[in-house]
Design an enzyme around this catalytic site. Structure first.
Site, PDB file in Angstrom:
ATOM      1  N   SER A  11       0.803  -1.225   0.000  1.00 17.59           N
ATOM      2  CA  SER A  11       0.000   0.000   0.000  1.00 17.59           C
ATOM      3  C   SER A  11       0.833   1.271   0.000  1.00 17.59           C
ATOM      4  CB  SER A  11      -0.948   0.023   1.209  1.00 17.59           C
ATOM      5  OG  SER A  11      -0.230   0.241   2.395  1.00 17.59           O
ATOM      6  N   LYS A  69       1.543   4.075   7.506  1.00 19.25           N
ATOM      7  CA  LYS A  69       0.777   4.917   6.589  1.00 19.25           C
ATOM      8  C   LYS A  69       1.227   6.380   6.723  1.00 19.25           C
ATOM      9  CE  LYS A  69      -2.172   1.955   4.809  1.00 19.25           C
ATOM     10  NZ  LYS A  69      -1.346   0.819   5.192  1.00 19.25           N
TER      11      LYS A  69
END
Length: 231
Positions: free
Chosen positions: A152, A190
């Site tokens: 991701s 993230k």
């Protein structure tokens, strides 16, 4: 008198505290006791607390402490200090330092395990190996390393299998890449964005959606300061 499930949960929590220094997540408790939902775990914990076997501790991740065990069980061992919570990995294991290497010129950095750069994974602590880093690559403070799992963050140059160098901290600026602990149960890597009172965890891959949480659901455990890749 404890029920069978209460007894099993108490021993499971105590075992994990002895091994890892932090109690298991609610998801891990649910799986260990083969329950269908976390609501059953909440009821068991409440019952154990009412009977004086465990105690909830304020302002701490997964804040549970074993006060006492049944008479036929061993007394609990003291928990180790808190450490970042991640899944055990194998990348970064090193051999003993070469006899010609000057240990004064390197700093041992614990490899805490795996961190998800994709769907968040259950957070389980591990610190059984280290990598050696030159001190000039460290900007002060406490550091640890994580093995990246998932895709991701590929557009930020972070690939599956990379080793991320993290400086431990509990705050970060918007736009920085952080290790975030969600609901004290799941850890992920993230980019942090703040949207008013909310916290957004943004992927660097259009295949993944940005996840938005209330400020009380996300805790920062560190931010990315370096990246290593094996070819």
């Amino acid at each position: 008198m404890l029920t069978r499930k209460q007894h099993e949960l108490l021993l499971f929590i105590n075992e994990r505290l002895q091994q890892d220094g932090v109690p298991p997540s609610f998801e891990e408790m649910k799986d260990a006791l083969d329950l269908r939902s976390k609501s059953g775990i909440h009821r068991l914990i409440t019952a154990l607390e009412e009977r004086g076997f465990i105690r909830r501790l304020p302002n701490r991740a997964r804040a549970l402490e074993v006060v006492r065990l049944p008479e036929d069980a061993q007394p609990p061992k003291p928990a180790r200090p808190f450490a970042p919570s991640v899944i055990e990995g194998s990348l970064g294991r090193t051999q003993a330092a070469n006899e010609d290497e000057d240990p004064r010129h390197v700093v041992p950095i614990p490899v805490m395990g795996r961190i998800a750069a994709g769907t968040p994974i259950s957070a389980i602590q591990s610190r059984d190996h280290t990598i050696s880093m030159p001190p000039e690559m460290l900007a002060g403070g406490e550091h640890f390393a994580l093995e990246v799992r998932g895709d991701s963050m590929v557009e930020a140059g972070i690939l599956d299998g990379d080793l991320a160098l993290i400086r431990k901290c509990d705050t970060a600026n918007t736009g920085e890449i952080v290790v975030a602990l969600i609901d004290d149960e799941e850890a992920t890597l993230k980019r942090l964005r703040r949207k008013g009172a909310s916290v957004a965890l943004e992927a660097a891959n259009p295949a993944y959606e940005t996840r938005i949480f209330g400020p009380d659901r996300v805790r920062i455990q560190g931010k990315l300061v370096g990246l290593f890749r094996r070819y």
